[in-house]
Write an enzyme that holds these catalytic residues in place. Structure first.
Site, mmCIF file in Angstrom:
data_model
loop_
_atom_site.group_PDB
_atom_site.id
_atom_site.type_symbol
_atom_site.label_atom_id
_atom_site.label_comp_id
_atom_site.label_asym_id
_atom_site.label_seq_id
_atom_site.Cartn_x
_atom_site.Cartn_y
_atom_site.Cartn_z
ATOM 1 N N LYS A 192 -1.738 -1.547 37.845
ATOM 2 C CA LYS A 192 -1.420 -0.701 36.923
ATOM 3 C C LYS A 192 -1.244 -1.417 35.582
ATOM 4 O O LYS A 192 -0.539 -2.427 35.310
ATOM 5 C CB LYS A 192 0.208 -0.289 37.021
ATOM 6 C CG LYS A 192 0.769 0.719 36.296
ATOM 7 C CD LYS A 192 2.319 0.780 36.307
ATOM 8 C CE LYS A 192 2.907 -0.024 35.117
ATOM 9 N NZ LYS A 192 2.739 0.551 33.587
ATOM 10 N N GLY A 245 5.395 -9.849 32.420
ATOM 11 C CA GLY A 245 6.215 -9.029 31.478
ATOM 12 C C GLY A 245 7.702 -9.337 31.117
ATOM 13 O O GLY A 245 7.907 -10.666 31.271
ATOM 14 N N SER A 246 8.502 -8.542 31.012
ATOM 15 C CA SER A 246 9.887 -9.010 30.552
ATOM 16 C C SER A 246 10.665 -9.659 31.823
ATOM 17 O O SER A 246 10.536 -9.193 33.031
ATOM 18 C CB SER A 246 10.627 -7.723 29.806
ATOM 19 O OG SER A 246 10.948 -6.938 31.058
ATOM 20 N N GLU A 248 13.822 -8.747 32.466
ATOM 21 C CA GLU A 248 14.553 -7.718 32.830
ATOM 22 C C GLU A 248 13.762 -6.983 34.119
ATOM 23 O O GLU A 248 14.348 -6.585 34.926
ATOM 24 C CB GLU A 248 15.142 -6.829 31.795
ATOM 25 C CG GLU A 248 16.109 -7.427 30.861
ATOM 26 C CD GLU A 248 15.727 -8.322 30.053
ATOM 27 O OE1 GLU A 248 14.210 -8.125 29.522
ATOM 28 O OE2 GLU A 248 16.190 -9.062 29.545
ATOM 29 N N GLY A 250 11.002 -8.093 35.649
ATOM 30 C CA GLY A 250 10.879 -8.942 36.682
ATOM 31 C C GLY A 250 12.100 -9.128 37.530
ATOM 32 O O GLY A 250 11.956 -9.323 38.980
ATOM 33 N N GLU A 267 5.585 -13.779 35.900
ATOM 34 C CA GLU A 267 5.503 -14.571 34.758
ATOM 35 C C GLU A 267 6.343 -13.881 33.899
ATOM 36 O O GLU A 267 5.853 -12.759 33.295
ATOM 37 C CB GLU A 267 3.984 -14.782 34.383
ATOM 38 C CG GLU A 267 3.861 -15.994 33.340
ATOM 39 C CD GLU A 267 3.856 -15.259 31.749
ATOM 40 O OE1 GLU A 267 4.974 -15.406 31.440
ATOM 41 O OE2 GLU A 267 2.729 -15.018 31.432
ATOM 42 N N CYS A 303 4.187 -14.599 25.306
ATOM 43 C CA CYS A 303 5.512 -15.249 25.889
ATOM 44 C C CYS A 303 5.155 -16.917 25.744
ATOM 45 O O CYS A 303 6.260 -17.659 25.912
ATOM 46 C CB CYS A 303 5.277 -14.858 27.436
ATOM 47 S SG CYS A 303 3.580 -14.944 28.343
ATOM 48 N N GLU A 403 14.245 -14.651 23.704
ATOM 49 C CA GLU A 403 12.873 -14.309 23.339
ATOM 50 C C GLU A 403 12.831 -13.183 22.340
ATOM 51 O O GLU A 403 13.132 -11.728 22.613
ATOM 52 C CB GLU A 403 12.065 -13.909 24.479
ATOM 53 C CG GLU A 403 10.468 -13.627 24.332
ATOM 54 C CD GLU A 403 9.783 -13.646 25.600
ATOM 55 O OE1 GLU A 403 8.540 -14.261 25.517
ATOM 56 O OE2 GLU A 403 10.181 -12.916 26.513
#
Length: 503
Positions: A192, A245-246, A248, A250, A267, A303, A403
């Site tokens: 995706k 990704g973020s 949250e 994760g 990550e 990131c 971040e």
């Protein structure tokens, strides 16, 4: 002159995005689509299919059938090696088109495409590297520990069906970091991409199919996190999730994985420090490297970017002056213009978020050196924010701890080496870091003292054969190198008697 991306669509070969399920390009159930607006102009660039839960189910079922058939999962090493190497060659042959499609996706300038970590070349090298592990990875044969004469062996087998979920910012490398080791290990994949970087990823999928990947081995479901991503991460027949990704999202993936104990690689971002000592080889270069990572190319939407600069008081003002000069040289606009070196923020939501953090920095007492505003005039239709540098930042403040994911650098002074290490580690993240010093022993001491997954000395680089990932809340697991390959396998122990006696 009005900035527009529309003439570039046909030249880049952009087509509306479809799903790829069981070897076929298909529309989403009910024809649902998502319209991509270019972040530099707000123009409608193209439509992406939005995979429904039933579309995701079909993609996972196709991946499961392909895995169980053994056409790829049990293919000999020579076959898998040939396909991955051929794909790496096709990536290199189509690099110009891929960079153009990326510029239409996320507005990363084509001039930035030669920077290795975000380049097509890095993705191709990652596939070549992982292809090299296919005929070299294995288990062990051990002598019996007890009992009669028998073999005690271990094997590495593919983990099964993998859900690979990509962000929008570095589609080439992150596609490679997930798909290359998964395929090399013999897994099948449901991919995706981000809805904000779909067109470049779909072209890579076409090339991978052209390279000879069997039907159903790689399936693609496009669309936003809801409904597409949510169904994928909760699907009971997914064996492993790999996500970048973020933090949250994760955490949501970890929660969702618990029901079936899915394997997970994450990550999740960072607040990476650049530690600049008074004996840095060149303070100007240290400033240019740090500011460049935050303002050029991805405009701080990376990131691992060094968004905190911890600078020794002896060179503090020199660093800030040099950083201000670098920020002033950043250029914006048409990503197809060779003179443009930086991108807008990806969407209006991120624009508002970054501007909110800038206001927070001012309110908390940091000194705004430059920037801090949305660009206007010819850039008004895009999500452009001027390169922003804050000095005299308290390391406990919001802009030093959270971040931001935008072109904002926080500069924090320090006096002693142990203080620098303490400040650098005073964060919930631990993805990357840089150390600038001429003292080799200090460089090594500080690198070992930093709680970060990758530490660069007088610079920073990502290599396809080295593990990359984070400490603390920057994620779980590593991508790159042998570590990544093994993360897509399961260990199996086999015991076999060599005589008539039972073990």
């Amino acid at each position: 002159m009005t900035l527009t991306m529309l003439p570039h669509r046909q030249a880049a070969g952009l087509r509306s995005g479809k799903l790829h399920i069981d070897g076929e390009w298909v529309a989403a159930e009910g024809g649902a689509t998502w319209t991509h607006h270019h972040p530099a102009t707000g123009e409608e660039i193209g439509e992406v299919a939005v995979a429904s839960p039933s579309d995701v189910d079909a993609a996972v079922a196709a991946a499961r059938r392909a895995f169980e058939s053994g056409e790829w999962s049990r293919a000999n090493a020579q076959t898998r090696i040939a396909v991955l190497h051929r794909f790496a060659d096709l990536l290199r042959e189509n690099a110009d088109q891929l960079r153009a499609l990326q510029a239409l996706d996320n507005s990363v300038p084509v001039s930035f495409g030669s920077i290795y970590a975000v380049s097509v070349a890095a993705a191709a090298d990652a596939f070549d590297h992982h292809a090299g592990w296919i005929d070299k990875i294995g288990g062990q044969t051990l002598p019996p520990y007890q009992g009669g004469d028998h073999l005690a062996m271990s094997f590495r087998e593919p983990i099964g069906v993998v859900a690979a979920i990509l962000p929008w910012n570095v589609p080439f490398l992150l596609f490679a970091q997930k798909v290359a080791p998964a395929l090399a290990a013999g897994c099948t994949v449901v991919l995706k991409p981000s809805e904000y970087a779909t067109f470049s990823v779909l072209r890579m999928v076409e090339l991978l199919i052209e390279a000879g990947l069997p039907k159903g081995t790689l399936n693609v479901v496009t669309g936003p996190g809801d409904p597409t991503g949510e169904r994928l991460i909760t699907h009971p027949d997914i064996d492993k999730i790999s996500f970048t990704g973020s933090r949250e999202v994760g955490k949501r993936i970890v929660e969702a994985s618990a029901a079936t104990l899915k394997r997970v690689s994450l990550e999740l971002g960072g607040k990476s420090p650049a530690v600049v000592f008074g004996d840095a080889p060149d303070v100007g270069v240290a400033a240019a490297t740090t500011v460049g990572a935050v303002t050029m190319g991805l405009s701080g939407q990376a990131c691992v970017a060094n968004t905190r600069a911890l600078v020794h008081r002896d060179v503090y003002e020199e660093f800030i002056a040099a950083a201000q000069g670098v920020a002033a040289a950043v250029t914006y606009g048409d990503p197809f213009d060779p003179s443009v070196i930086s991108a807008p923020l990806i969407n209006g939501r991120q624009l508002d978020r970054v501007l909110g953090y800038i206001e927070k920095g001012k309110a908390e007492g940091a000194r705004l050196v430059t920037g801090g505003e949305r660009l206007s005039g010819e850039y008004a239709a895009g999500n452009f924010v001027a390169p922003t540098i804050f000095a005299d930042v308290d390391n406990s403040s919001t802009i030093a701890q959270e971040e931001i994911f935008g072109p904002v650098l926080s500069v924090v002074p320090f006096s002693q080496e142990d203080e620098a290490i303490r400040l650098a580690n005073d964060t919930e993240y631990g993805l990357g870091a840089s150390v600038f010093t001429s003292d080799a022993q200090r460089a090594f001491r500080v690198a070992r003292g930093l709680r970060a997954g990758t530490v660069g000395i007088n610079g920073f680089q990502i290599e396809p054969h080295l593990p990359f990932g984070g400490f603390k809340q920057s994620g779980l697991g590593r991508e790159g190198g042998r570590t990544a390959f093994e993360a897509y396998t399961e260990l199996k122990t086999v015991l076999m008697p060599l005589g008539d006696e039972l073990m």
